[in-house]
Design an enzyme around this catalytic site. Structure first.
Site, PDB file in Angstrom:
ATOM      1  CG  HIS A  15      14.218   7.823  49.671  1.00  0.00           C
ATOM      2  ND1 HIS A  15      14.555   7.797  48.341  1.00  0.00           N
ATOM      3  CD2 HIS A  15      15.238   7.217  50.309  1.00  0.00           C
ATOM      4  CE1 HIS A  15      15.727   7.198  48.190  1.00  0.00           C
ATOM      5  NE2 HIS A  15      16.164   6.836  49.389  1.00  0.00           N
ATOM      6  CG  HIS A  17      17.970   3.415  52.784  1.00  0.00           C
ATOM      7  ND1 HIS A  17      18.200   2.611  51.690  1.00  0.00           N
ATOM      8  CD2 HIS A  17      17.998   4.692  52.322  1.00  0.00           C
ATOM      9  CE1 HIS A  17      18.382   3.371  50.619  1.00  0.00           C
ATOM     10  NE2 HIS A  17      18.258   4.642  50.979  1.00  0.00           N
ATOM     11  NE  ARG A  19      21.083   0.419  55.977  1.00  0.00           N
ATOM     12  CZ  ARG A  19      21.339   1.144  54.918  1.00  0.00           C
ATOM     13  NH1 ARG A  19      20.745   0.884  53.753  1.00  0.00           N
ATOM     14  NH2 ARG A  19      22.185   2.149  54.967  1.00  0.00           N
ATOM     15  CG  ASN A  43      19.551   0.103  49.387  1.00  0.00           C
ATOM     16  OD1 ASN A  43      18.611   0.125  50.189  1.00  0.00           O
ATOM     17  ND2 ASN A  43      20.598   0.887  49.512  1.00  0.00           N
ATOM     18  CE  LYS A 101      16.334   4.769  44.388  1.00  0.00           C
ATOM     19  NZ  LYS A 101      16.743   5.007  45.750  1.00  0.00           N
ATOM     20  CG  HIS A 138      20.714   7.137  43.469  1.00  0.00           C
ATOM     21  ND1 HIS A 138      20.901   7.099  44.819  1.00  0.00           N
ATOM     22  CD2 HIS A 138      21.779   7.821  42.971  1.00  0.00           C
ATOM     23  CE1 HIS A 138      22.032   7.720  45.131  1.00  0.00           C
ATOM     24  NE2 HIS A 138      22.581   8.153  44.022  1.00  0.00           N
ATOM     25  CG  HIS A 176      18.214  10.927  47.385  1.00  0.00           C
ATOM     26  ND1 HIS A 176      18.804  11.044  46.157  1.00  0.00           N
ATOM     27  CD2 HIS A 176      18.197   9.603  47.646  1.00  0.00           C
ATOM     28  CE1 HIS A 176      19.136   9.843  45.717  1.00  0.00           C
ATOM     29  NE2 HIS A 176      18.765   8.949  46.606  1.00  0.00           N
ATOM     30  CG  ASP A 249      18.483   8.681  51.261  1.00  0.00           C
ATOM     31  OD1 ASP A 249      18.275   7.454  51.304  1.00  0.00           O
ATOM     32  OD2 ASP A 249      19.415   9.188  50.627  1.00  0.00           O
TER      33      ASP A 249
HETATM   34  O1  DOR Z   1      23.632   8.049  51.328  1.00  0.00           O
HETATM   35  C1  DOR Z   1      22.987   7.100  50.889  1.00  0.00           C
HETATM   36  N1  DOR Z   1      22.843   5.957  51.588  1.00  0.00           N
HETATM   37  N2  DOR Z   1      22.457   7.201  49.677  1.00  0.00           N
HETATM   38  C2  DOR Z   1      21.878   6.156  49.074  1.00  0.00           C
HETATM   39  O2  DOR Z   1      21.433   6.313  47.972  1.00  0.00           O
HETATM   40  C3  DOR Z   1      21.830   4.841  49.736  1.00  0.00           C
HETATM   41  C4  DOR Z   1      21.937   4.959  51.173  1.00  0.00           C
HETATM   42  C5  DOR Z   1      22.198   3.638  51.857  1.00  0.00           C
HETATM   43  O3  DOR Z   1      21.527   2.656  51.560  1.00  0.00           O
HETATM   44  O4  DOR Z   1      23.078   3.583  52.730  1.00  0.00           O
HETATM   45 ZN    ZN Z   2      18.146   6.236  49.657  1.00  0.00          ZN
END
Ligand code: DOR
Ligand code: ZN
Length: 350
Positions: A15, A17, A19, A43, A101, A138, A176, A249
């Site tokens: 899991h 991110h 970007r 996301n 997701k 989530h 998470h 995460d």
């Molecule tokens: O703390 C978080 N940040 N939880 C999430 O579910 C998304 C993530 C983010 O993309 O910044």
């Molecule tokens: Zn996340």
């Protein structure tokens, strides 16, 4: 006695991110140094909702890798109420998309296109059950009447139990997890249900949000919980139970987006991810179980081969810098200006 060196199969991050654009280029090396593969969250702005978009994003990730890096991004689709059922078959047939997701609309960063009414995605979930494509949840309700610390527990009662009853064979990962309630639900569930646990939820409780003053860099979604929940998570992660596996995460935000009147949720942990998990497992006296949690359970759940490379950590403390560059700005990492007990040594090919 704690060993001074730890060598394990190279882990995966289930899991993450990453970007996009310059931010992606700023952070990717930290993950690629430690992990062989990662499940990459969709996301972005706009969200990654189709296989074609996921494949483009995958190419951008590969193009941003440092020379010689061996890292495989595993892509995900962002479920919306408009996701066509046919997209699931396309995802299954692709060799790039590994999961879908589910964000409840409004739950966290860039979740506005998420699901408002679960019944509107039933047909898509039916297809996912049929194609055995995992649903990554989530797991928080967004109802403003529900206390922020109860949102995961209430999600399990209101949404997850009915979802499980309607789609008993659906492969699901509760992402998470932060509560004893989630640990108990997942522990008692069949093997098609699993959970990821972050390093920050293993190491911090909610006091870290208010240590001497408000600490925006410890704010994340789901929010840190009280100590009894942290202890339950640590016990689950170190229990050897294959329902639980590593998912950082890690979620970088520019410093100014965190240090503001309405700051973004997310901790950046990729710079020390495995090292921080090693601290947590050491705390529990179960370093011997780090490998299964970090390198076996997730691969087995996703039905992917376990990695063959090895990675070594040494019990040599190092100072985390105050900041890392992030796309023309900076990002404040977890433990900024403080020490981490374990260091990354090397990776070796078999
Ligand atoms: O703390 C978080 N940040 N939880 C999430 O579910 C998304 C993530 C983010 O993309 O910044
Ligand atoms: Zn996340």
């Amino acid at each position: 006695m704690t060993p001074t060196r730890l060598e394990i199969t190279r882990p995966d991050d289930w899991h993450l991110h990453l970007r996009d654009g310059d931010a992606l280029a700023s952070v990717i090396a930290h993950t690629a140094q430690r992990f062989a593969r990662a499940i990459v969250m969709p996301n972005l702005k706009p969200p990654v909702t189709t296989v074609a978009q996921a494949e483009d994003y995958r190419r951008r990730i590969l193009a941003s890798l440092p020379a010689g890096a061996r890292f495989r991004p595993l892509m995900t689709l962002y479920l919306t109420e408009n996701t066509p059922v046919e997209e699931i078959a396309r995802a299954k047939a692709s060799d790039s998309v590994f999961a879908v997701k589910y964000y409840p609309a409004g739950a966290t960063t860039n979740s506005d296109s998420g699901v408002r009414e679960l019944s509107r995605v039933h047909a898509v979930l039916e297809a996912m059950q049929k194609h055995e494509l995992p649903l990554l949840l989530h797991g928080e309700v967004t109802d403003p009447d529900v206390d922020i610390f109860d949102r995961e527990r209430v999600f399990i009662e209101r949404y997850l139990l009915p979802l499980q009853a309607r789609f008993p064979a659906l492969r699901m990962v509760l992402e998470h997890i932060t509560t004893r309630d989630a640990v108990e639900f997942v522990r008692g569930a069949p093997a098609n249900v699993a959970a990821t646990i972050t390093a920050h939820h293993l190491l911090l409780n909610r006091n870290a949000l208010f240590a001497g003053g408000i600490r925006p860099h410890n704010y994340c979604a789901p929010i840190l919980k009280r100590e009894t929940h942290r202890v339950a998570l640590l016990q689950a992660a170190t229990s050897g139970d294959a329902h639980f596996f590593l998912g950082t995460d890690s979620a970088p935000h520019p410093r100014e987006a965190k240090e503001t009147a309405c700051g973004c949720a997310g901790l950046y942990t990729a710079h020390a991810a495995l090292e921080l998990y090693a601290e947590a497992f050491e705390q529990a006296g179960r370093l011997d179980r780090l490998e299964a949690f970090a390198s076996f359970h997730g691969a087995d759940f996703y039905r992917l081969p376990r990695n063959r490379e090895r990675i070594a950590l040494e019990r040599t403390p190092w100072m985390v810098p105050d900041l890392y560059p992030l796309a023309g700005s900076t990002c404040t990492p977890m433990r900024a200006g403080e020490s981490v007990a374990w260091s990354l040594v090397e990776t070796t090919t078999p």
